[in-house]
Motif scaffolding. Structure first.
Motif, PDB file in Angstrom:
ATOM      1  N   ALA A  62      -2.101  -4.034 -10.132  1.00 48.41           N
ATOM      2  CA  ALA A  62      -0.883  -3.931  -9.329  1.00 48.41           C
ATOM      3  C   ALA A  62       0.310  -4.490 -10.079  1.00 48.41           C
ATOM      4  O   ALA A  62       0.161  -5.279 -11.010  1.00 48.41           O
ATOM      5  N   ILE A  77       7.941  -6.072  -3.487  1.00 44.38           N
ATOM      6  CA  ILE A  77       7.389  -4.720  -3.340  1.00 44.38           C
ATOM      7  C   ILE A  77       6.161  -4.648  -4.230  1.00 44.38           C
ATOM      8  O   ILE A  77       6.258  -4.782  -5.451  1.00 44.38           O
ATOM      9  N   GLU A  79       2.891  -2.569  -5.604  1.00 44.10           N
ATOM     10  CA  GLU A  79       2.301  -1.250  -5.813  1.00 44.10           C
ATOM     11  C   GLU A  79       1.061  -1.418  -6.672  1.00 44.10           C
ATOM     12  O   GLU A  79       1.111  -2.085  -7.702  1.00 44.10           O
ATOM     13  N   GLU A  81      -3.387  -0.004  -7.543  1.00 40.47           N
ATOM     14  CA  GLU A  81      -4.499   0.945  -7.444  1.00 40.47           C
ATOM     15  C   GLU A  81      -5.772   0.241  -7.892  1.00 40.47           C
ATOM     16  O   GLU A  81      -5.721  -0.875  -8.425  1.00 40.47           O
ATOM     17  N   THR A 140      -5.333   2.518  -3.375  1.00 40.56           N
ATOM     18  CA  THR A 140      -3.919   2.310  -3.687  1.00 40.56           C
ATOM     19  C   THR A 140      -3.252   1.475  -2.593  1.00 40.56           C
ATOM     20  O   THR A 140      -3.709   1.433  -1.446  1.00 40.56           O
ATOM     21  N   VAL A 141      -2.178   0.835  -2.972  1.00 42.34           N
ATOM     22  CA  VAL A 141      -1.413   0.045  -2.007  1.00 42.34           C
ATOM     23  C   VAL A 141       0.067   0.147  -2.332  1.00 42.34           C
ATOM     24  O   VAL A 141       0.465   0.180  -3.500  1.00 42.34           O
ATOM     25  N   TYR A 142       0.862   0.230  -1.286  1.00 40.72           N
ATOM     26  CA  TYR A 142       2.314   0.068  -1.390  1.00 40.72           C
ATOM     27  C   TYR A 142       2.709  -0.807  -0.211  1.00 40.72           C
ATOM     28  O   TYR A 142       2.451  -0.450   0.953  1.00 40.72           O
ATOM     29  N   ALA A 143       3.295  -1.936  -0.486  1.00 43.24           N
ATOM     30  CA  ALA A 143       3.678  -2.859   0.583  1.00 43.24           C
ATOM     31  C   ALA A 143       5.011  -3.512   0.264  1.00 43.24           C
ATOM     32  O   ALA A 143       5.268  -3.867  -0.887  1.00 43.24           O
ATOM     33  N   GLU A 144       5.830  -3.649   1.288  1.00 37.38           N
ATOM     34  CA  GLU A 144       7.079  -4.403   1.189  1.00 37.38           C
ATOM     35  C   GLU A 144       6.898  -5.676   1.992  1.00 37.38           C
ATOM     36  O   GLU A 144       6.686  -5.628   3.206  1.00 37.38           O
TER      37      GLU A 144
END
Length: 196
Positions: A62, A77, A79, A81, A140-144
């Motif tokens: 990440a 933020i 991001e 995998e 996968t990850v996307y986090a705010e």
């Protein structure tokens, strides 16, 4: 004749003194401009920061972009995998070391206010406590994520640039937001040094 020589010598001395004073003022002005520019560049360099997180095998899983939001703290933020699907604890830790495989080198949560752990604890949270992240089924990850109690400014009382440094850590399990000392979030499966 002596009076004339004295006047010429006095005049030359005055002219030399004027030039010397002017040169000194220019040097001081240039030094001040240089110091101001250096301060601007230092602050600009810490307004946004990229952190690379690795797993226990030393592979990058990440990246986190940290942005200073002034009084609102820091926005992160994340991001990534190749992470295990599901909910995971995510924290800022008190030491800038990420030595695999267990990342215990990152120390405890960043806690400059000596608070208890967890958003649900009446005496919490730690400055380094963050909301859980959710990794998708494909890894996968996307986090705010907001970190309102910290700063990227080096002179701030809760700066992330401490003598020991700080790091971001992803845990195997979700944080329950109340258990001491770390929310029962399990093993550390990802780690990245802030400011490295």
């Amino acid at each position: 004749m002596k009076k004339g020589m004295y006047l010429i010598l006095l005049l030359v001395t005055m002219i030399f003194s004027l030039f010397a004073c002017q040169a000194a003022e220019e040097n001081n002005s240039q030094l001040e401009e240089s110091q101001e520019q250096e301060a601007i560049e230092t602050n600009a360099a810490t307004e946004e920061l990229l952190v690379s997180l690795m797993n226990s095998e030393g592979r990058q899983v990440a990246t986190a972009t940290l942005t200073d939001k002034g009084e609102a703290g820091v926005q992160i933020i994340l991001e990534g995998e190749n992470l295990p699907p599901g909910e995971h604890g995510f924290h800022i830790h008190e030491a800038g070391q990420c030595i695999p495989p267990d990342f215990e080198s990152a120390g405890a949560h960043y806690n400059p206010t000596n608070s208890e752990h967890g958003f649900d604890h009446p005496k919490g949270p730690h400055a380094g406590d963050l909301k859980n992240i959710t990794v998708n089924e494909d890894g996968t990850v996307y986090a705010e994520v907001d970190a309102p109690m910290v700063s990227l400014k080096r002179d701030h009382e809760n700066t992330l640039f401490t003598k020991k440094g700080t790091s971001l850590v992803i845990h195997a399990d979700p944080d329950d937001y109340i258990s001491q000392p770390a929310g029962n979030a399990g093993e550390r499966i990802g780690c990245g040094v802030i400011g490295e």
